[in-house]
Structure formats: C-alpha cells, structure tokens
Design a protein around this motif. Sequence first.
Motif, short mmCIF file in Angstrom:
data_model
loop_
_atom_site.label_atom_id
_atom_site.label_comp_id
_atom_site.label_asym_id
_atom_site.label_seq_id
_atom_site.Cartn_x
_atom_site.Cartn_y
_atom_site.Cartn_z
N CYS A 266 11.38 1.19 -25.03
CA CYS A 266 12.87 2.19 -24.90
C CYS A 266 14.09 1.69 -26.12
N ASN A 267 14.09 0.47 -26.21
CA ASN A 267 14.98 0.19 -27.06
C ASN A 267 14.65 0.41 -28.50
N GLN A 268 13.19 0.54 -28.60
CA GLN A 268 12.91 1.00 -30.02
C GLN A 268 12.80 2.46 -30.01
N LYS A 269 13.16 3.04 -28.92
CA LYS A 269 13.03 4.69 -29.04
C LYS A 269 11.84 5.27 -28.91
N ARG A 270 10.85 4.29 -28.47
CA ARG A 270 9.36 4.90 -28.14
C ARG A 270 9.31 5.36 -26.70
N PHE A 271 10.17 6.23 -26.51
CA PHE A 271 10.00 6.57 -25.11
C PHE A 271 8.53 6.89 -24.28
N PHE B 246 15.12 -1.33 -10.33
CA PHE B 246 15.07 -1.41 -11.99
C PHE B 246 13.90 -0.53 -12.44
N SER B 247 12.43 -0.39 -11.65
CA SER B 247 11.57 0.18 -12.20
C SER B 247 11.86 1.53 -12.12
N TRP B 248 12.53 2.06 -11.07
CA TRP B 248 12.79 3.50 -11.27
C TRP B 248 14.02 4.06 -12.18
N HIS B 249 14.71 2.81 -12.16
CA HIS B 249 15.87 3.20 -13.04
C HIS B 249 15.81 3.35 -14.46
N LEU B 250 14.65 2.18 -14.85
CA LEU B 250 14.09 2.28 -16.24
C LEU B 250 13.43 3.74 -16.60
N ARG B 251 12.79 3.90 -15.64
CA ARG B 251 11.90 5.31 -15.75
C ARG B 251 12.78 6.31 -15.81
N SER B 252 13.79 6.45 -14.96
CA SER B 252 14.80 7.64 -15.23
C SER B 252 15.30 7.44 -16.66
N PHE B 253 15.67 6.40 -17.10
CA PHE B 253 16.13 6.37 -18.41
C PHE B 253 14.92 6.92 -19.45
N ALA B 254 14.02 6.27 -19.39
CA ALA B 254 12.74 6.67 -20.34
C ALA B 254 12.68 8.13 -20.37
N TYR B 255 12.70 8.70 -18.94
CA TYR B 255 12.35 9.92 -19.06
C TYR B 255 13.49 10.97 -19.53
N LEU B 256 14.48 10.60 -19.48
CA LEU B 256 15.74 11.34 -19.85
C LEU B 256 15.74 11.43 -21.56
N HIS B 257 15.41 10.16 -21.81
CA HIS B 257 15.64 10.13 -23.39
C HIS B 257 14.53 10.86 -24.20
N SER B 258 13.33 10.75 -23.44
CA SER B 258 12.23 11.52 -24.00
C SER B 258 12.48 13.06 -23.88
N TYR B 259 13.06 13.50 -22.81
CA TYR B 259 13.52 14.94 -22.55
C TYR B 259 14.54 15.29 -23.91
N LYS B 260 15.31 14.30 -24.03
CA LYS B 260 16.62 14.59 -24.93
C LYS B 260 15.92 14.62 -26.50
N SER B 261 14.98 13.94 -26.68
CA SER B 261 14.07 13.79 -27.93
C SER B 261 13.36 14.91 -28.23
N LYS B 262 13.12 15.76 -27.31
CA LYS B 262 12.29 17.13 -27.64
C LYS B 262 13.23 17.94 -27.71
N GLY B 263 14.73 17.90 -27.91
CA GLY B 263 15.57 19.10 -28.15
C GLY B 263 16.14 19.45 -26.72
N GLN B 264 17.39 19.47 -26.73
CA GLN B 264 17.93 19.87 -25.47
C GLN B 264 17.78 20.98 -24.59
N ASN B 265 17.50 21.84 -25.40
CA ASN B 265 17.08 23.39 -24.60
C ASN B 265 15.62 23.78 -24.58
N ASN B 266 14.98 22.36 -24.71
CA ASN B 266 13.64 22.71 -24.71
C ASN B 266 12.91 22.99 -23.15
N THR B 267 12.85 23.84 -22.74
CA THR B 267 12.36 24.05 -21.49
C THR B 267 10.95 23.75 -21.15
N ALA B 268 9.97 23.59 -22.32
CA ALA B 268 8.65 23.21 -22.11
C ALA B 268 8.62 21.88 -21.55
N TYR B 269 9.53 20.91 -21.65
CA TYR B 269 9.38 19.83 -21.24
C TYR B 269 10.58 19.45 -20.23
#
Lengths: 285, 174
Positions: free
Chosen positions: A23-28, A49-72
């Motif tokens: 996550c810290n390397q942004k390799r979500f 923490f597992s679920w917390h980390l998962r929430s973080f990773a998924y959120l940033h993965s989504y954001k990396s796809k483009g905020q209005n990208n409904t495909a993800y």
Amino acid sequence: MLILWCSVSVAQTDSLFRAQDLCNQKRFEEAIKVIDRAIVDPQTNSDPFSWHLRSFAYLHSYKSKGQNNTAYLNLLDTSLASAIISNKLDNTGEYKDNNRNFIKNASIIYYKLCSTFLQDSLNNEKSLVFYEKYKKATLLIDPEFNMKAKDIEYYSATGAIFSELYINKNFDPKYGDIAKSSLLKVLEMDPKNIKANLNLGVLYYNQGATLMRQMDYDVDLSQLDVIQENAKKLFKQSLPFMTKVYELNPEDKRVLEGLQGIYYSLNDFDKSNEFKQKLEAQNQR
Amino acid sequence: MKSGIRYILLIAIVFGCFGFQQNYDTNAKVKAVYLYNFTRYFEWPESMKSGNFVIQVIGTNNNLNQELSKLAATKQVGNQKLEIKASPIIDKESKPHIVFLLPESSGSLPEILAKLKGKNTLIITEKAGMAKAGASINFVVDDNKIKFEYNKTNAAKAGLKSNDEIKNLAVAVY
C-alpha cells in the motif's frame, strides 16, 4: 498512507506487513491480493486491522481508476464493507477514526456519482442507486444526520431537472412522469414545500397544454372531446398544488400567473380574470 | 460530525421553478380545430369550391389569429387554400365561407346577417343566445370544455347543406 503505519497491531502477521508495504508503494492491486488472503486466514480474519487495511487498499485502488469510473465500483463497495467490519471487530476503537474517514470518502464519492448521473447523464435510476448508497454510508458515520432535509433536496432537484427536461425534450411524458413522482415524494415529506407544489402545478398544467398543443387540426370532433376531457383532468390536477401555494403565499406572482392560466384553460374566465387582476395589481406595486 | 459532513454538498444542484407554456392558448387551439372540422360537416355550393376558402374573424383575438394562420399554413379544404381574414368589415364583394364573430362583436350579428344574406356563409358565434339569434353554430362552455350549439334552421337559411352527424356532436340543436 501514514495513518496506517502508526496503527500496526501486534497481532499482525507477515502477510499484513507485506500488504501494508505494498500500500505504501501505491501497489494497491497487489496489496489487495495479499489482504484478501489475510481476511480468510483464521490468524488474521478477526483482526480489525486486516479489514481496516483492506478498506484502505480498496478505496485507493478505486481512486486510482479515476473518481467517476463506475466500472470499478465494486472496489468502493468493498472498501466500505471492510471498514464496517473493521469497526465491528475494533473493540478498543483503535481504527475507528480512520475507518470513519474511509466511510466518509465512500459517502462523498457516492454523492458525486449520484449528482453526476442526475445532472450530466440524466439517469435518475442510477443516480438513485448512488444516493441510497450515500445515505447508508452517511448514516453510518452520523446516525443523527438530517436525512429528511437531504431527501427533500435530492428529490426536489430531480423534480426540477426532469421538469425542465420535459419542457426541453418536446414534452416527452417519460421525463414528466419522473419529475412528477419525485416532486410528490417531496410533498410527502414536506406538504408545504412551495417550490415542489409550484413545480407540480406547472407540470400538470403543461401536460394538459401539451395534449392540446400536439393535437392535429383535423382531429375528429369526437376525439377532440376526449382530448379536451383528458386535458381538463390534468388542469384540475394542477389546481390543488397551485391553490396550496396561493394559500401559503398569495402575493407570489408565479402562482397568480399560474392560476390565471389554469382557470383560462378550464374555460372559467371569471376566475381567470380574478387572478389576472390580482397579478396586474401586483405588477403595479 | 454534522459540520464535517457539510462539505459533502459537492454540487450546487439546480432547483428552480419552471414556466407555464404561457404563450400557448389552449382555447384558441380548440376553436381552430372546430373551425377546420366544420368544413367537413357543411357543404358549400359549387360556385364556392374554387379560389381560397375564406375564414373571416370579426373581433380581436391575436392568439386565435395566430392559431388560424398556422392552420392555414398546413391544411387545405379540399383543393382550396385556406385564407384567414381578420377584419371587422364585410364588404359587398366578399363572400367568406365562414365568419366567426367573437364575443365582443356579437352585437353586430343582425347587421352581419343582413350583409351575408344569400352568400352561403356559415356564421359562428361565441355568446349565450346567439344560436337562437341567427348564428348557425354557437360556441359554449360545458363542463369546462368548449362545445357548440347548432341551429340547423339558420344553416339551411344560409343555403348550406349539412351532414346529419353534426347534430349528434352538438350539445344543443335548434
């Protein structure tokens, strides 16, 4: 990103360290693969923490796809669901604030999508789906949030947008029907809402006037009677909403103009003139 | 918490009020439809089946005139082009097929009847009592709708043949 580093639990396993590092390397996406294994591992699946980390990773993965990208959107949904589970498992409240931020992030994105679908795509069905998601997320972080006011705002906006669309799209009834049902929802919650009453009055009137406007000149006379009857019903449906606005604000020029027009179309010229005179008196003030 | 959520209002959603089709006169449209339809239920003599089909409106109603102009631009009566005249004067030479006397001009019905005697003109009015005072058709409001009374005697006096079906469509027949 830093919020995670200071929240490391002693119960973490190597897989969680690995996921956090990714996550810290942004390799979500790689982090997600590791975390998804961790949440089914008996050693880590009850660790908030597992679920917390998962929430973080998924959120940033989504954001990396483009905020209005409904495909993800499944990424965003998973982030939200993970934050909720983390909160449930988090007896000490260690991750509560960060989880709340993740939920708030999801809530903001859902609202953006709801607004985008409503205003840009004019897709009220999809907009409503995201509005419901927004509501659910918002109430998770603030159960006291005044959702009734938000509902009124949302359905008023839908009603107003589709009323305008109805006019601009050659009075296509599908837009008028969406506007009508949205404005009726507003009035269920707030019967004295002036704009909703006014817009509904205008909408019903315009639907009646549209029947007349679209009628061909050589329509059969028996059919003319049917069209007049249907238009009359719509004009009469318009009246209670306009009358309500008149009761609430008898000096509102829009409603004086409206009532003048409705009574004229109902061929009640005495009443029409009564409101015409009131409107003229208003204009002279 | 509430203050933290306020910023969620991301987009200033439009919430205005929308206008009436205020330039649209439904009453004028209905009358234009009636006027055009009446051409199907009456038969004018052969001598009036060439040239323009003239509808003359006596009185002032700009919305009606606009509606009739639209009608004239899109429809014909048989092979005849429609011509709409908005003039208070009926001169000796003119032989309008239809004269529509608006309510404020109803007082001139006797004079108009005299001028149009023997000219095969369908006289239409819009005021209570006019069907009995000489008009062949008189518009009335019935149950919030525009309907008409029919005086077959007056139509026959004007030299017009009529389709019997019009009697079934009228709210009153004299």
